[in-house]
Scaffold this active site. Structure first.
Site, PDB file in Angstrom:
ATOM      1  N   GLY A 122       0.080  -1.000   0.359  1.00 21.35           N
ATOM      2  CA  GLY A 122       0.575  -0.807  -0.780  1.00 21.35           C
ATOM      3  C   GLY A 122      -0.320   0.009  -1.811  1.00 21.35           C
ATOM      4  O   GLY A 122      -0.665   1.158  -1.257  1.00 21.35           O
ATOM      5  N   ALA A 132      -3.154   2.188   2.104  1.00 20.63           N
ATOM      6  CA  ALA A 132      -3.367   2.199   0.622  1.00 20.63           C
ATOM      7  C   ALA A 132      -3.106   3.237  -0.095  1.00 20.63           C
ATOM      8  O   ALA A 132      -3.694   4.138   0.352  1.00 20.63           O
ATOM      9  CB  ALA A 132      -4.387   0.970   0.115  1.00 20.63           C
ATOM     10  N   SER A 133      -2.264   3.416  -1.059  1.00 25.48           N
ATOM     11  CA  SER A 133      -2.306   4.231  -2.198  1.00 25.48           C
ATOM     12  C   SER A 133      -1.991   5.717  -1.269  1.00 25.48           C
ATOM     13  O   SER A 133      -0.778   5.733  -0.597  1.00 25.48           O
ATOM     14  CB  SER A 133      -3.902   4.650  -2.724  1.00 25.48           C
ATOM     15  N   GLY A 134      -2.683   6.814  -1.211  1.00 22.11           N
ATOM     16  CA  GLY A 134      -2.386   7.608  -0.399  1.00 22.11           C
ATOM     17  C   GLY A 134      -2.171   7.583   1.004  1.00 22.11           C
ATOM     18  O   GLY A 134      -1.353   8.196   1.783  1.00 22.11           O
TER      19      GLY A 134
END
Length: 311
Positions: free
Chosen positions: A117, A95-97
Site C-alpha cells: 500500500g 509500498a508507494s511507488g
C-alpha cells in the site's frame, strides 16, 4: 558462458528490488539496491518482443521512489500486458511507488508477511543553510526567474512555490490512484479506503482488493504458466535482464541485452561505525539516503517515509 536455449517456451522473471530511481538502477552505497526505470523498461520490452516468452512475472520488493520512474515502469508493464499475461509477486514490500508498479499486473500475489500500500505522495525539500552556517561554509547563489531557486537547498519554498508543489503533489496523487483503479476497479470498492498513505499486511490487502492471492514467487510462476497454457515441466524460467558473460564484456555487447554481474559500491572498513550495524540497518540507512537524493532532484516522490520491520 550463457546457457544454451532448451527450446522450451519460457516465463520471464524480472526483479524490481530496492528504491525506484530514474535511469539505471544498481547496488546502493551501503549494500542496498535500486531499480532503475531504464533497466526495467528494457527488460519488459525484451520480454514483449521475444516470441518464446509466453508470460511475465515481476517480483517486487520496493518501498517506492521516483514518481516519474514509477509511471515509466507502469506504462511499460501495461504495454506487455496487452500481449502477454503479467503477474506480480510481492516479496517483503510493495509500498508507494512499489505498489504503483504492482498495480500494472493482471494478478497480484503477496508473501504472507508482505507490507502493501502506502498509496500517497511525499513532497518537500531539505534546507541546509543553517547546517552550512554551523560548519562555517558560505555559499552564494544567483537566480534569474521566479522558480529558478525551486530546488535550492539554501532557502525554503516561498508561498508561490509552496502552492506549486502542493498542486504537483495533488496531480501526482490523482494519477497514482487512477493507475491503481485502471486495473483494479472491479476489486477495490473504494480507493479512499486504501489510499491516503495507509499501509496493510498482505492478508488485509487481500480483503481490501489490493492483492489477489497470498503466495510466494513459485505460486506466481505457476499461475503465469496456467494463464499461458503451459504444462508443469514444459517451460523454462528466464531471468531478465540476463547477467553479462565475460564474452559480452570483451566484445562490448550493449547493456540493452544484459546487465553487469557486479556493481561499484562503498566498502565498509574495519574501523567504520557502520560495521556495528546489522545488514538490515545499513540497508535502511541506504534507502533513506536514496530518498534524500530523490527529494533534492525532484520535490515530489512516491516513497514510504518510514522504515517498517515485521518481526
Amino acid at each position: 558462458k550463457r546457457p544454451e536455449p532448451s527450446g522450451k517456451p519460457a516465463i520471464a522473471l524480472i526483479y524490481a528490488e530496492g528504491t525506484i530511481t530514474d535511469g539505471e538502477g544498481g547496488e546502493g552505497l551501503l549494500g542496498g539496491s535500486s531499480v532503475g526505470s531504464a533497466g526495467m523498461r528494457r527488460a519488459l520490452r525484451a520480454a514483449a518482443k521475444d516470441d518464446n516468452v509466453k508470460a511475465v512475472v515481476i517480483r517486487i520488493d520496493s518501498p517506492g521512489g521516483s514518481a516519474l520512474a514509477s509511471e515509466v515502469m507502469w506504462q511499460a508493464a501495461r504495454h506487455v500486458a496487452e500481449k502477454k499475461p503479467v503477474i506480480v509477486s510481492i516479496g517483503s514490500m510493495a509500498a508507494s511507488g512499489g505498489y504503483y508498479l504492482a498495480s500494472a499486473g493482471d494478478h497480484i500475489f503477496a508473501d504472507p508477511s508482505a507490507i502493501v500500500g502506502s498509496i500517497g505522495v511525499v513532497g518537500g525539500k531539505f534546507v541546509l543553510k543553517d547546517l552550512y552556517d554551523k560548519i562555517g561554509l558560505t555559499t552564494e547563489t544567483f537566480y534569474r526567474g521566479k522558480n529558478a531557486d525551486l530546488f535550492s537547498d539554501s532557502k525554503p519554498f516561498d508561498d508561490r512555490q509552496r502552492r506549486l508543489i502542493t498542486n504537483w503533489m495533488r496531480n501526482t496523487y490523482e494519477q497514482f490512484t487512477s493507475r491503481v483503479m485502471h486495473t483494479r476497479k472491479d476489486k477495490i470498492k473504494d480507493i479512499d479506503q486504501v489510499a491516503r498513505g495507509r499501509i496493510f499486511l498482505a492478508r488485509q490487502a487481500k480483503e481490501l482488493g489490493m492483492v489477489d492471492e497470498i503466495g510466494g514467487i513459485e505460486a506466481a510462476l505457476t499461475h503465469a504458466a496456467g494463464k499461458a497454457s503451459l504444462q508443469k515441466g514444459g517451460y523454462d524460467v528466464q531471468v531478465l535482464p540476463a547477467p553479462r558473460t565475460l564474452g559480452d564484456m570483451l566484445l562490448g555487447t550493449a547493456m540493452s541485452q544484459a546487465e553487469l554481474p557486479f556493481n561499484a559500491t562503498v566498502k565498509i572498513g574495519e574501523d567504520s561505525i557502520l560495521r556495528t550495524l546489522s545488514p538490515r540497518a545499513r540497508q535502511s540507512i541506504g534507502q533513506q539516503l536514496d530518498f534524500l537524493q530523490l527529494l533534492q532532484d525532484r520535490p515530489v516522490v512516491l516513497v514510504t517515509p518510514y522504515v517498517l520491520t515485521v518481526r
